[in-house]
Each structure stands twice: as structure tokens, then as C-alpha cells.
Write a protein that holds these residues in place. Structure first.
Motif, short mmCIF file in Angstrom:
data_model
loop_
_atom_site.label_atom_id
_atom_site.label_comp_id
_atom_site.label_asym_id
_atom_site.label_seq_id
_atom_site.Cartn_x
_atom_site.Cartn_y
_atom_site.Cartn_z
N PHE A 94 -5.93 0.22 -5.29
CA PHE A 94 -4.72 0.94 -5.65
C PHE A 94 -3.49 0.34 -4.97
N ARG A 95 -3.72 -0.34 -3.85
CA ARG A 95 -2.60 -0.87 -3.07
C ARG A 95 -3.11 -1.85 -2.03
N ARG A 96 -2.19 -2.64 -1.50
CA ARG A 96 -2.39 -3.37 -0.27
C ARG A 96 -1.40 -2.80 0.74
N TYR A 97 -1.63 -2.99 2.02
CA TYR A 97 -0.84 -2.31 3.04
C TYR A 97 -0.02 -3.30 3.87
N SER A 98 1.08 -2.80 4.40
CA SER A 98 1.81 -3.46 5.46
C SER A 98 1.57 -2.67 6.75
N VAL A 99 2.00 -3.23 7.87
CA VAL A 99 1.91 -2.48 9.12
C VAL A 99 2.63 -1.14 8.97
N ALA A 100 3.81 -1.18 8.36
CA ALA A 100 4.62 0.04 8.23
C ALA A 100 3.94 1.07 7.33
N THR A 101 3.42 0.64 6.17
CA THR A 101 2.83 1.63 5.25
C THR A 101 1.51 2.17 5.78
N LEU A 102 0.75 1.35 6.49
CA LEU A 102 -0.49 1.88 7.08
C LEU A 102 -0.17 2.85 8.20
N GLN A 103 0.85 2.54 9.00
CA GLN A 103 1.26 3.45 10.06
C GLN A 103 1.76 4.77 9.47
N GLN A 104 2.52 4.70 8.39
CA GLN A 104 3.00 5.91 7.73
C GLN A 104 1.85 6.75 7.19
N THR A 105 0.83 6.08 6.64
CA THR A 105 -0.34 6.78 6.10
C THR A 105 -1.10 7.49 7.21
N LEU A 106 -1.29 6.82 8.33
CA LEU A 106 -1.97 7.44 9.47
C LEU A 106 -1.18 8.64 9.99
N SER A 107 0.12 8.47 10.14
CA SER A 107 0.97 9.56 10.64
C SER A 107 0.97 10.75 9.69
N ALA A 108 1.01 10.49 8.38
CA ALA A 108 0.98 11.57 7.40
C ALA A 108 -0.33 12.33 7.44
N ALA A 109 -1.40 11.67 7.89
CA ALA A 109 -2.70 12.32 8.02
C ALA A 109 -2.89 12.94 9.40
N PHE A 119 0.62 -11.67 11.89
CA PHE A 119 0.46 -11.81 10.44
C PHE A 119 -1.01 -12.06 10.15
N GLY A 120 -1.38 -11.98 8.88
CA GLY A 120 -2.75 -12.21 8.48
C GLY A 120 -3.06 -11.51 7.18
N LEU A 121 -4.18 -11.88 6.59
CA LEU A 121 -4.56 -11.35 5.29
C LEU A 121 -5.04 -9.91 5.33
N SER A 122 -5.41 -9.45 6.50
CA SER A 122 -5.96 -8.10 6.65
C SER A 122 -5.28 -7.37 7.80
N LEU A 123 -5.45 -6.06 7.79
CA LEU A 123 -4.98 -5.21 8.88
C LEU A 123 -6.17 -4.45 9.46
N LEU A 124 -6.12 -4.24 10.76
CA LEU A 124 -7.11 -3.44 11.45
C LEU A 124 -6.40 -2.34 12.23
#
Length: 241
Positions: free
Chosen positions: A151-166, A231-236
């Protein structure tokens, strides 16, 4: 995902550089968490079970997987009982049960990602953690993502926003798969030109190339032991309540 993608995964993940290298990185990250002895661990979206033997080194493992073919293969391969479940509304586990919950390249497959993380967090013990990997950079979206039902790929910002929203706290958030990033850009560009949905994650290279890519990719675990990658292809991400 399509069933052919699960079949390719089952055939490749014991030897392919991407799957093996990612496990080496994950192993290093989990070793640094200082989990309790006999930790209670859940893998959400276990696929064909390639990560389960790794997780068993850290505690007692349970797993869930939506796809019947993948679930059956994982059960036979691992000896771990992999049960049917769906995010966010069908999690067949008791609340506050797990010390560690893992989602390895799963969250991008789920449309309600915030709701899913909220549901998962209810399964965590008060001091438990969630470890997440996801693909990075929406601008790298390709036919490969479509084929894998992302459905999507993530950036540091969008993954952080997703975690915070949860209502989850980010304990660590970093890129990885950085050293092979230039090569990946070339491959993605070629795939786009020739309309190929394959990626290095599903196609087995020659033994020599596979060994070289594995050595380069897995070496990042030594860097991640002490810090992050910009930077990199994935986020952890490592998150907690």
C-alpha cells in the motif's frame, strides 16, 4: 501477496543474499535488546517461516500468517504453530502476552497501518517491544510494489508519524541496506524500462554474486550495532508503549 511470490520466497529465503543478510542484521538488533530469558515472541505475518528458527534462539515463538499456502509451509518447515490471523481485527492471542512482537516487511501490506499497530500494542507486556522493518522511499515505488500488494513505502518521517499515531514510542529508527543502495537504483531503473516486476529480493543470482552481495549487505550489522544509517532501501524501527 500472490501465491507465486510465496513460492519464490519459500525457495529463496534459506540461501538468497537479501533474506539471509536481513536475518543477520535482525539477529544483531535483537541480541542488543537484552530480552528476558525464555522471552515470549510473536511474529506477525510470518510468511513461509524463514525467520522463525532465528526467533527461537531468543525465546518461545508463536506466529500468525493470513495466507494458507504460506502458513502450511511455515508450519512444516519450522515446527512452530503458525495460526491464521489478520490485521487489525483478527489477532488470536491474549492481551499483554508478548515480550517481543516482530513485523518484518509486513506493515506496508496493510492498509490500516495505525489501527494495526494499535491492535498489536495491546498484545505487548508493559515493557515489551515491537520490531518493524519496512521498505523505504515512496519515490522508489515500482511494479514490484504492485506485485507484492504494497500500500505504501515509508520515510523516516511517515514511519515516525505512524508509530506516534498508534501511541507507540520510537526507541530506535534507522535506515538499513545502504551499501547496496546505488546498485538497487540501477536495478529498479532497468526493471522500470523493461517492465519487469522482479527484484533482487526474488531472483537468485549466481553463487559468486550471491556470496558477494550477502557479505556486503550483512556487514551493515556491525555499523547498526553502534548507530544508525542515514539512507538505505529499508527502515528498521524499535517501538514500545
Amino acid at each position: 501477496m500472490e501465491q507465486f511470490a510465496y513460492r519464490e520466497m519459500a525457495e529463496a529465503e534459506n540461501a538468497h543474499w537479501w533474506f539471509v543478510g536481513r536475518r543477520k542484521i535482525i539477529e544483531s538488533v535483537l541480541a542488543g535488546l537484552e530480552l528476558p530469558k525464555s522471552a515470549s515472541i510473536l511474529e506477525v505475518g510470518a510468511g513461509t517461516g524463514g525467520n522463525l528458527s532465528l526467533l527461537q534462539r531468543f525465546g518461545h515463538v508463536q506466529a500468525m500468517e493470513l495466507d494458507a499456502y504460506a502458513r502450511d509451509f511455515a508450519n512444516k518447515r519450522s515446527g512452530v504453530l503458525v495460526v491464521e490471523g489478520r490485521l487489525p481485527d483478527n489477532l488470536p492471542f491474549e492481551e499483554k502476552q508478548f515480550d517481543l512482537i516482530c513485523l518484518f516487511d509486513v506493515l506496508e501490506h496493510v492498509k490500516p497501518d495505525v489501527e494495526s499497530l494499535k491492535a498489536i500494542s495491546r498484545l505487548l507486556k508493559p515493557d515489551g517491544r515491537i520490531v518493524i522493518t519496512v521498505p523505504a522511499y515512496q519515490w522508489m515505488w515500482s511494479e514490484h510494489d504492485v506485485t507484492l500488494h504494497h500500500f505504501r513505502r515509508y520515510s523516516v518521517a511517515t514511519l515516525q508519524q505512524t508509530l506516534s499515531a498508534a501511541a507507540l514510542q520510537s526507541e530506535r529508527l534507522t535506515h538499513f541496506n545502504a551499501l547496496l543502495f546505488p546498485l538497487a537504483l540501477i536495478v529498479r531503473a532497468a526493471n522500470s524500462i523493461f517492465k519487469s516486476s522482479r527484484s533482487p529480493g526474488t531472483k537468485m543470482p549466481s553463487p559468486l554474486v550471491n556470496a558477494l552481495l550477502l557479505k556486503v549487505f550483512s556487514s551493515e550489522r556491525h555499523i547498526l550495532r553502534f548507530g544508525g544509517l542515514p539512507f538505505g532501501l529499508s527502515l528498521l524501527a524499535i517501538a514500545k508503549l
